[in-house]
Scaffold this active site. Structure first.
Site, PDB file in Angstrom:
ATOM      1  N   ASP A  32     -18.031  -4.245   9.988  1.00 37.83           N
ATOM      2  CA  ASP A  32     -16.766  -4.862   9.769  1.00 37.83           C
ATOM      3  C   ASP A  32     -16.849  -5.603   8.507  1.00 37.83           C
ATOM      4  OD1 ASP A  32     -14.332  -5.764   9.331  1.00 37.83           O
ATOM      5  OD2 ASP A  32     -14.169  -6.524  11.650  1.00 37.83           O
ATOM      6  N   ASP A  33     -16.505  -5.279   7.228  1.00 41.90           N
ATOM      7  CA  ASP A  33     -16.178  -6.042   5.829  1.00 41.90           C
ATOM      8  C   ASP A  33     -17.859  -5.854   5.520  1.00 41.90           C
ATOM      9  OD1 ASP A  33     -13.762  -6.548   6.288  1.00 41.90           O
ATOM     10  OD2 ASP A  33     -14.163  -8.739   6.358  1.00 41.90           O
ATOM     11  N   CYS A  70      -9.755  -2.520   7.658  1.00 40.44           N
ATOM     12  CA  CYS A  70     -10.172  -2.776   9.089  1.00 40.44           C
ATOM     13  C   CYS A  70      -9.366  -1.675   9.963  1.00 40.44           C
ATOM     14  CB  CYS A  70     -10.396  -3.880   9.795  1.00 40.44           C
ATOM     15  SG  CYS A  70      -8.899  -4.944   9.486  1.00 40.44           S
ATOM     16  N   ARG A  74     -10.442   2.324  11.695  1.00 41.17           N
ATOM     17  CA  ARG A  74     -10.673   2.539  13.055  1.00 41.17           C
ATOM     18  C   ARG A  74      -9.480   3.679  13.448  1.00 41.17           C
ATOM     19  NH1 ARG A  74     -12.536  -2.023  11.666  1.00 41.17           N
ATOM     20  NH2 ARG A  74     -14.200  -2.957  13.162  1.00 41.17           N
ATOM     21  N   LYS A 129     -15.080  -4.134  18.624  1.00 41.12           N
ATOM     22  CA  LYS A 129     -13.559  -4.592  18.341  1.00 41.12           C
ATOM     23  C   LYS A 129     -12.888  -3.183  18.122  1.00 41.12           C
ATOM     24  CE  LYS A 129     -11.438  -6.087  13.937  1.00 41.12           C
ATOM     25  NZ  LYS A 129     -11.828  -6.497  12.527  1.00 41.12           N
ATOM     26  N   HIS A 131      -8.858  -3.194  17.859  1.00 42.79           N
ATOM     27  CA  HIS A 131      -7.827  -3.279  16.680  1.00 42.79           C
ATOM     28  C   HIS A 131      -7.339  -1.904  16.335  1.00 42.79           C
ATOM     29  CE1 HIS A 131      -7.711  -6.100  12.671  1.00 42.79           C
ATOM     30  NE2 HIS A 131      -6.913  -6.365  13.738  1.00 42.79           N
ATOM     31  N   HIS A 218     -17.601  -9.557   9.316  1.00 40.41           N
ATOM     32  CA  HIS A 218     -16.400 -10.173   9.128  1.00 40.41           C
ATOM     33  C   HIS A 218     -16.145 -11.780   9.481  1.00 40.41           C
ATOM     34  CE1 HIS A 218     -11.812 -10.402   9.569  1.00 40.41           C
ATOM     35  NE2 HIS A 218     -11.761  -9.378   9.240  1.00 40.41           N
ATOM     36  N   ASP A 324     -16.064  -0.289   7.496  1.00 36.67           N
ATOM     37  CA  ASP A 324     -14.925  -0.002   7.556  1.00 36.67           C
ATOM     38  C   ASP A 324     -14.166  -0.327   6.216  1.00 36.67           C
ATOM     39  OD1 ASP A 324     -14.950  -2.785   7.657  1.00 36.67           O
ATOM     40  OD2 ASP A 324     -13.431  -3.170   8.975  1.00 36.67           O
ATOM     41  N   ASN A 325     -14.775  -0.959   5.396  1.00 30.72           N
ATOM     42  CA  ASN A 325     -14.035  -1.294   4.147  1.00 30.72           C
ATOM     43  C   ASN A 325     -15.435  -2.076   3.142  1.00 30.72           C
ATOM     44  OD1 ASN A 325     -12.368  -3.463   5.904  1.00 30.72           O
ATOM     45  ND2 ASN A 325     -14.014  -4.285   4.574  1.00 30.72           N
ATOM     46  N   LYS A 367     -12.483  -4.957  -0.578  1.00 28.32           N
ATOM     47  CA  LYS A 367     -11.754  -4.800   0.452  1.00 28.32           C
ATOM     48  C   LYS A 367     -10.124  -4.867   0.066  1.00 28.32           C
ATOM     49  CE  LYS A 367     -10.292  -6.615   5.131  1.00 28.32           C
ATOM     50  NZ  LYS A 367     -10.682  -7.563   6.152  1.00 28.32           N
TER      51      LYS A 367
END
Length: 533
Positions: A32-33, A70, A74, A129, A131, A218, A324-325, A367
C-alpha cells in the site's frame, strides 16, 4: 488380463483427476503506497532481502501497472474488471444510484477472485486491508472468502492505534482479544493469520488462495524504534541525491533503459541544501520511519516464505507481489510529522513530496496521477515449480495491469469465469492472463490498458501512451523509448494520437467514468517543470 486391468485402472484414475496436474496454491500480496523504486531489487537502498530473493529466483515485471489509488486498485484486483465497472470509480463515497460507477462498494455485476477460485475447489482466504465497501455492507466473508482477518480500511499498525479495528471471519475483535497475539504489529499479524488459514486449507485437503493486502507502507507511518534507528541519519544526504542514486542503481540492475532520462525535479520541492539543519533532521527522520516500515514489510514476506517452506508447499505456490499505487506525496511538501515520538503507535507521519519523488524514481508524479510515477508498481512473480531456472532473475517488459490478476488466477487454477453468478449477469473479464509472461512468452492482450482517476487519464496501447492530468491537454509518449515521459509526440504523431483519443473516449463512456471536480493544489504543472529541465 492383469496388464489390461492396470491400464484400465490408470485410465480411470486419470479421468477422475487423481493423476491430473496438481493445482498450484496462489498468494497475491498487495503493498500500500509502495513506490516503484522502494525495493532493493527495484533500485532502493532499503534492505529488502526476502523480496529480492523472490525476484532473483523468479521474474520481475518492469511495466506492472495499478490504478493510481488504493480503493480502485483493490476493486480491479478483486474483480478483473475496471474499478468503475466494479462500482468503485473513486473511493468509498457513494454518489447514488444515478452514478453506478461511483457507489463505493463492489457491485453484484462483478465476481471476486475468491468467488471464482472457490468454485474451482480452492480454500479462499484473505488478511489485511479490505477497503472496498465494508461501511456499505460489502465484506470479505460475504464475497467468497472462507476465512478472513481484515481491517475495513487500514490507517493503523498497532493494536492501540486510534483507527485500529479488525474482524475475524466477520466477528469484530477487541484489539487486545485473546484471539490475537499480544502487542501485535499489523504487518506481522496479516502474515501470522495467513499461515494459520493455510493450515486450515491443508486440513481440508484443498489448494489455497491467499489474498494478503498489507497496509504498509501507507500512513500513518509507524514502526518499532529499533528498526527506525537502523535508518536514522542515513537520509541526511537529501532527496536529490537519493533519487539520483536509485536511478543509477536501476540502470546498473538492468531494470530500466539508460536512454530514459531522469525527469527534472519537481519545482515545488526545495533544494535540500536550502533547508535548515532542523528541517533536514526532521525530513531524515520521516524517511527513516518509512524505510523501517518497508524493512518490516520485507521481514514479513520472509516469515511467510519460511512458513510455506516449513509446510512443504513453497515450491507449489505462486506468489504475486505488487503495489496499489505509486509513492504518496500527500498532503504536499511538508508531509506530516506529529506526535511526541514520531513513528510510535500514537503518532502520525506522512512521507511528504520530496521523498515521494525518490520513491517513484525514475518517473513523473505520484499516487493519484496517471503519469508513470503514479501508476507503476514493482511486480514480482515466484513459482519454483512453474518457472524454469533459466528464467530466474529475468525481467519481463510486457505491460501488465492489476485487472490481469483475476484472469491469471483463473488460468492457474483451472477455474471458469462465470457469465452469471448468484442469479445476476456478470461483466466479461477485462484483463489477460499473465501466465505466459512467467516464462517469457507473449501475453494475449486484446485491448489497450486504460486509466481514469479524479480526471487524470491515460491509455497504453503497445508502446504508445496517451496521458493527461485533469488540467492538462493530452500528451503522447513512446514509452519504450521514453518511459520517463519527457518528449511529447502528440503534434508529431497526430494520426496515432487521434486513434488513441477515440479509443479512450469510447472506453470512458463504456465504463461509466465521469468528470471529477477536484484538483490538488499541492501538485505541480508538468509543462512548467519540463520546460525548466
Amino acid at each position: 488380463m492383469k496388464k489390461l486391468f492396470k491400464i484400465f485402472v490408470f485410465v480411470s484414475l486419470f479421468a477422475s483427476g487423481a493423476y491430473a496436474q496438481k493445482k498450484p496454491n496462489v498468494i497475491v500480496i498487495l503493498a500500500d503506497d509502495l513506490g516503484y523504486a522502494d525495493l532493493g531489487c527495484y533500485g532502493s537502498e532499503i534492505p529488502t532481502p526476502n523480496l529480492d530473493k523472490l525476484a532473483a529466483n523468479g521474474v520481475r515485471l518492469t511495466s506492472f501497472y495499478n490504478t493510481a489509488r488504493c480503493c480502485p486498485t483493490r476493486a480491479a484486483l478483486l474483480t478483473g474488471v475496471y474499478s468503475h465497472q466494479a462500482g468503485i470509480g473513486h473511493m468509498m463515497d457513494d454518489k447514488g444510484a444515478d452514478h453506478p460507477a461511483y457507489r463505493g462498494q463492489l457491485n453484484d455485476k462483478s465476481v471476486t477472485i475468491a468467488e471464482v477460485m472457490k468454485s474451482a475447489g480452492y480454500f479462499t482466504v484473505m488478511t489485511g486491508k479490505w477497503h472496498v465497501g465494508q461501511p456499505h455492507g460489502t465484506v470479505p466473508w460475504k464475497r467468497g472468502f472462507d476465512r478472513s482477518l481484515n481491517a475495513p480500511a487500514g490507517g493503523f499498525y498497532y493494536g492501540d492505534g486510534k483507527n485500529a479495528k479488525v474482524f475475524l471471519n466477520g466477528e469484530e475483535l477487541a484489539n487486545d482479544s485473546e484471539k490475537l497475539p499480544k502487542n501485535w504489529y499489523s504487518t506481522d499479524l496479516w502474515t501470522d493469520f495467513g499461515l494459520r488459514f493455510i493450515d486450515e486449507a491443508a486440513k481440508e485437503k484443498k489448494p489455497f488462495m491467499l489474498y494478503l493486502a498489507h497496509n504498509a507502507p501507507h500512513f500513518p507511518l509507524q514502526a518499532p524504534e529499533e528498526d527506525i534507528a537502523r535508518f536514522r541519519g542515513k537520509y541526511l544526504k537529501g532527496w536529490e541525491k537519493l533519487r539520483q542514486e536509485r536511478y543509477e542503481k536501476q540502470i546498473k540492475l538492468g531494470l530500466i533503459d539508460p536512454s530514459w532520462k531522469l525527469p527534472p525535479s519537481n519545482p515545488n520541492i526545495p533544494k535540500w541544501d536550502s533547508l535548515s539543519e532542523e528541517d533536514k533532521k526532521r525530513y531524515d527522520d520521516m524517511m527513516a520511519i518509512y524505510a523501517a516500515v518497508i524493512y518490516r514489510l520485507d521481514k514479513s514476506i520472509g516469515d511467510l516464505v519460511a512458513g510455506l517452506k516449513q509446510r512443504g508447499v513453497f515450491d507449489d505456490t505462486v506468489i504475486l507481489f505488487v503495489s496499489d499505487n505509486g509513492g504518496n506525496a500527500e498532503p504536499g511538501m511538508e508531509g506530516r510529522y506529529e506526535g511526541t515520538k514520531p513513528g510510535d503507535s500514537q503518532s502520525t507521519v506522512f512521507l511528504g513530496q520530496g521523498w515521494a519523488e525518490a520513491a517513484c524514481t525514475p518517473f513523473w508524479a505520484y499516487k493519484h496521477h496517471t503519469h508513470e510515477g503514479g501508476i507503476s508498481s514493482p511486480g514480482i512473480i515466484s513459482w519454483p515449480a512453474g518457472i524454469p531456472a533459466s528464467s530466474n532473475g529475468k525481467f519481463e517488459k510486457q505491460p501488465a495491469h492489476i485487472i490481469d490478476i483475476m484472469a491469471t488466477l483463473v488460468d492457474l487454477g483451472g477455474a471458469k469465469y462465470p457469465t452469471e453468478f448468484a442469479g445476476k449477469p456478470i461483466q466479461p473479464l477485462e484483463g489477460a492472463s499473465l501466465r505466459p509472461a512467467f516464462t517469457g512468452k507473449p501475453v494475449n492482450r486484446k485491448n489497450p490498458i486504460f486509466w481514469e482517476h479524479e480526471g487524470n487519464r491515460a491509455i497504453r496501447d503497445g508502446n504508445w501512451k496517451l496521458v493527461a492530468e485533469k488540467t492538462e491537454k493530452w500528451q503522447l509518449y513512446d514509452v519504450e523509448k521514453d518511459r520517463s515521459e519527457l518528449h511529447d509526440q502528440f503534434e508529431k504523431q497526430p494520426e496515432i494520437a487521434q486513434k488513441l483519443v477515440a479509443k479512450y473516449d469510447a472506453w470512458y463512456k463504456r465504463v461509466g467514468a465521469e468528470d471529477y471536480d477536484k484538483t490538488f493544489k499541492w501538485f505541480y504543472d508538468y509543462e512548467k517543470a519540463k520546460s525548466g529541465k
